[in-house]
Design a protein around this motif. Sequence first.
Motif, PDB file in Angstrom:
ATOM      1  N   GLY A   1       0.817  -1.211   0.000  1.00 39.60           N
ATOM      2  CA  GLY A   1       0.000   0.000   0.000  1.00 39.60           C
ATOM      3  C   GLY A   1       0.849   1.258   0.000  1.00 39.60           C
ATOM      4  N   GLN A   2       1.981   1.241   0.725  1.00 40.93           N
ATOM      5  CA  GLN A   2       2.885   2.398   0.733  1.00 40.93           C
ATOM      6  C   GLN A   2       3.549   2.578  -0.632  1.00 40.93           C
ATOM      7  OE1 GLN A   2       5.057   1.017   4.179  1.00 40.93           O
ATOM      8  NE2 GLN A   2       4.227   2.684   5.432  1.00 40.93           N
ATOM      9  N   TRP A   3       3.948   1.464  -1.267  1.00 38.59           N
ATOM     10  CA  TRP A   3       4.495   1.556  -2.617  1.00 38.59           C
ATOM     11  C   TRP A   3       3.459   2.177  -3.545  1.00 38.59           C
ATOM     12  CZ3 TRP A   3       9.260   1.577  -4.111  1.00 38.59           C
ATOM     13  CH2 TRP A   3      10.229   0.751  -3.536  1.00 38.59           C
ATOM     14  N   GLN A   4       2.197   1.741  -3.375  1.00 35.55           N
ATOM     15  CA  GLN A   4       1.144   2.252  -4.256  1.00 35.55           C
ATOM     16  C   GLN A   4       0.931   3.751  -4.051  1.00 35.55           C
ATOM     17  OE1 GLN A   4      -2.885   0.447  -4.291  1.00 35.55           O
ATOM     18  NE2 GLN A   4      -2.583   0.491  -6.502  1.00 35.55           N
ATOM     19  N   LYS A   5       0.996   4.221  -2.822  1.00 37.35           N
ATOM     20  CA  LYS A   5       0.857   5.665  -2.580  1.00 37.35           C
ATOM     21  C   LYS A   5       2.015   6.437  -3.208  1.00 37.35           C
ATOM     22  CE  LYS A   5      -2.022   6.334   1.478  1.00 37.35           C
ATOM     23  NZ  LYS A   5      -2.037   6.934   2.828  1.00 37.35           N
ATOM     24  N   LEU A   6       3.217   5.890  -3.143  1.00 38.70           N
ATOM     25  CA  LEU A   6       4.365   6.546  -3.793  1.00 38.70           C
ATOM     26  C   LEU A   6       4.202   6.548  -5.309  1.00 38.70           C
ATOM     27  CD1 LEU A   6       7.253   5.174  -1.542  1.00 38.70           C
ATOM     28  CD2 LEU A   6       6.332   7.516  -1.562  1.00 38.70           C
ATOM     29  N   ALA A   7       3.643   5.466  -5.857  1.00 45.84           N
ATOM     30  CA  ALA A   7       3.380   5.415  -7.302  1.00 45.84           C
ATOM     31  C   ALA A   7       2.311   6.432  -7.690  1.00 45.84           C
ATOM     32  CB  ALA A   7       2.956   4.006  -7.712  1.00 45.84           C
ATOM     33  N   LEU A   8       1.309   6.604  -6.842  1.00 43.56           N
ATOM     34  CA  LEU A   8       0.276   7.605  -7.093  1.00 43.56           C
ATOM     35  C   LEU A   8       0.891   9.009  -7.066  1.00 43.56           C
ATOM     36  CD1 LEU A   8      -2.718   8.173  -7.582  1.00 43.56           C
ATOM     37  CD2 LEU A   8      -3.038   8.191  -5.102  1.00 43.56           C
ATOM     38  N   ALA A   9       1.781   9.250  -6.113  1.00 48.17           N
ATOM     39  CA  ALA A   9       2.486  10.541  -6.058  1.00 48.17           C
ATOM     40  C   ALA A   9       3.285  10.758  -7.337  1.00 48.17           C
ATOM     41  CB  ALA A   9       3.403  10.596  -4.829  1.00 48.17           C
ATOM     42  N   ARG A  10       3.920   9.702  -7.835  1.00 52.02           N
ATOM     43  CA  ARG A  10       4.662   9.798  -9.094  1.00 52.02           C
ATOM     44  C   ARG A  10       3.717  10.243 -10.219  1.00 52.02           C
ATOM     45  NH1 ARG A  10       7.295   5.362  -8.597  1.00 52.02           N
ATOM     46  NH2 ARG A  10       5.865   3.943  -9.617  1.00 52.02           N
ATOM     47  N   GLY A  11       2.515   9.710 -10.231  1.00 51.31           N
ATOM     48  CA  GLY A  11       1.523  10.078 -11.230  1.00 51.31           C
ATOM     49  C   GLY A  11       1.038  11.510 -11.101  1.00 51.31           C
ATOM     50  N   PHE A  12       1.180  12.081  -9.912  1.00 49.67           N
ATOM     51  CA  PHE A  12       0.742  13.455  -9.664  1.00 49.67           C
ATOM     52  C   PHE A  12       1.879  14.471  -9.769  1.00 49.67           C
ATOM     53  CE2 PHE A  12      -3.101  12.099  -6.888  1.00 49.67           C
ATOM     54  CZ  PHE A  12      -3.844  11.845  -8.018  1.00 49.67           C
ATOM     55  N   MET A  13       3.057  14.043 -10.243  1.00 45.87           N
ATOM     56  CA  MET A  13       4.184  14.979 -10.378  1.00 45.87           C
ATOM     57  C   MET A  13       3.868  16.114 -11.354  1.00 45.87           C
ATOM     58  SD  MET A  13       6.964  15.019  -8.602  1.00 45.87           S
ATOM     59  CE  MET A  13       8.125  15.886  -9.657  1.00 45.87           C
ATOM     60  N   ARG A  14       3.190  15.815 -12.412  1.00 40.44           N
ATOM     61  CA  ARG A  14       2.808  16.869 -13.367  1.00 40.44           C
ATOM     62  C   ARG A  14       1.526  17.504 -12.846  1.00 40.44           C
ATOM     63  NH1 ARG A  14       4.469  13.502 -18.700  1.00 40.44           N
ATOM     64  NH2 ARG A  14       6.673  14.049 -18.586  1.00 40.44           N
ATOM     65  N   GLU A  15       1.639  18.762 -12.457  1.00 36.69           N
ATOM     66  CA  GLU A  15       0.517  19.430 -11.800  1.00 36.69           C
ATOM     67  C   GLU A  15      -0.649  19.735 -12.733  1.00 36.69           C
ATOM     68  OE1 GLU A  15       1.754  22.645  -9.174  1.00 36.69           O
ATOM     69  OE2 GLU A  15       3.774  21.790  -9.253  1.00 36.69           O
ATOM     70  N   HIS A  16      -0.380  19.983 -14.005  1.00 35.95           N
ATOM     71  CA  HIS A  16      -1.448  20.373 -14.929  1.00 35.95           C
ATOM     72  C   HIS A  16      -1.366  19.580 -16.236  1.00 35.95           C
ATOM     73  CE1 HIS A  16      -2.354  23.621 -12.190  1.00 35.95           C
ATOM     74  NE2 HIS A  16      -1.088  23.970 -12.226  1.00 35.95           N
ATOM     75  N   PRO A  17      -1.507  18.251 -16.160  1.00 31.76           N
ATOM     76  CA  PRO A  17      -1.473  17.479 -17.409  1.00 31.76           C
ATOM     77  C   PRO A  17      -2.755  17.723 -18.209  1.00 31.76           C
ATOM     78  CG  PRO A  17      -2.103  16.060 -15.593  1.00 31.76           C
ATOM     79  CD  PRO A  17      -1.755  17.405 -14.994  1.00 31.76           C
ATOM     80  N   LEU A  18      -2.677  17.535 -19.504  1.00 31.82           N
ATOM     81  CA  LEU A  18      -3.890  17.602 -20.319  1.00 31.82           C
ATOM     82  C   LEU A  18      -4.729  16.347 -20.105  1.00 31.82           C
ATOM     83  CD1 LEU A  18      -2.532  18.957 -23.723  1.00 31.82           C
ATOM     84  CD2 LEU A  18      -3.859  20.190 -22.002  1.00 31.82           C
ATOM     85  N   LEU A  19      -4.042  15.200 -19.925  1.00 27.76           N
ATOM     86  CA  LEU A  19      -4.724  13.932 -19.720  1.00 27.76           C
ATOM     87  C   LEU A  19      -4.084  13.204 -18.547  1.00 27.76           C
ATOM     88  CD1 LEU A  19      -6.742  11.718 -20.614  1.00 27.76           C
ATOM     89  CD2 LEU A  19      -4.951  10.853 -22.136  1.00 27.76           C
ATOM     90  N   LEU A  20      -4.903  12.877 -17.568  1.00 27.58           N
ATOM     91  CA  LEU A  20      -4.462  12.095 -16.412  1.00 27.58           C
ATOM     92  C   LEU A  20      -5.253  10.795 -16.416  1.00 27.58           C
ATOM     93  CD1 LEU A  20      -2.941  11.774 -13.686  1.00 27.58           C
ATOM     94  CD2 LEU A  20      -4.894  12.933 -12.613  1.00 27.58           C
ATOM     95  N   VAL A  21      -4.545   9.669 -16.439  1.00 25.83           N
ATOM     96  CA  VAL A  21      -5.191   8.358 -16.417  1.00 25.83           C
ATOM     97  C   VAL A  21      -4.922   7.730 -15.054  1.00 25.83           C
ATOM     98  CG1 VAL A  21      -5.311   6.070 -17.469  1.00 25.83           C
ATOM     99  CG2 VAL A  21      -4.878   8.084 -18.902  1.00 25.83           C
ATOM    100  N   LEU A  22      -5.990   7.411 -14.347  1.00 24.82           N
ATOM    101  CA  LEU A  22      -5.904   6.754 -13.046  1.00 24.82           C
ATOM    102  C   LEU A  22      -6.613   5.410 -13.184  1.00 24.82           C
ATOM    103  CD1 LEU A  22      -6.851   9.827 -10.804  1.00 24.82           C
ATOM    104  CD2 LEU A  22      -4.563   8.945 -11.300  1.00 24.82           C
ATOM    105  N   ASP A  23      -5.834   4.344 -13.332  1.00 26.95           N
ATOM    106  CA  ASP A  23      -6.378   3.015 -13.540  1.00 26.95           C
ATOM    107  C   ASP A  23      -6.245   2.211 -12.256  1.00 26.95           C
ATOM    108  OD1 ASP A  23      -7.201   0.534 -14.376  1.00 26.95           O
ATOM    109  OD2 ASP A  23      -5.699   0.307 -15.939  1.00 26.95           O
TER     110      ASP A  23
END
Length: 185
Positions: A81-103
């Motif tokens: 679960g902690q790895w997953q939260k860090l991976a989610l943070a990695r996905g949120f590094m770009r503050e204003h993406p045109l397309l964000l995919v959360l699968d």
Amino acid sequence: ACMPADAWRERLAGAFQDFFRFEFLACQTVGLGDVPRMHDEPAVAGAVARAGADDVVARLTSGLDTQLGPTWPGGVEVSFGQWQKLALARGFMREHPLLLVLDEPTAALDAETEHALIERYAAAARGNTTQITILVSHRFSTVRMANLIAVLDGAKLVEIGTHDELMAKRGQYSELYRIQAAAYR
């Protein structure tokens, strides 16, 4: 107007159920979500906060400077679960993406934690007309927050609408929603 492929790639972001465990320093593990800003501590801290991963970083012996992974001398192993939260943070590094995919980005987290995270993200994203977020989830408490819900059966689109519209239709979405809601009672 046509956007060059490199510019398009720079405006994409995502977090996925199947993520990679980068055994780097925690700041690098998160920072990889936007390589040019990988060592930008405020950007990494912001991504950690958006992902609700502050609790993970707080538990690390040296915070964002902690070496992750048991294969390294002094490397720290964290839970799935902690790895997953860090991976989610990695996905949120770009503050204003045109397309964000959360699968299914929070599949390893409990339903309450997932709901709080997605609710906070949705509140921050409301009113942003320049970004599209695609959220894939099987948790209807999360799905109902979406502006538009597409119900898939295999690879086939079977329903589309808002939560209220789909509930009024009394179709597949409504039936599945009621079944899942009953399981939480």
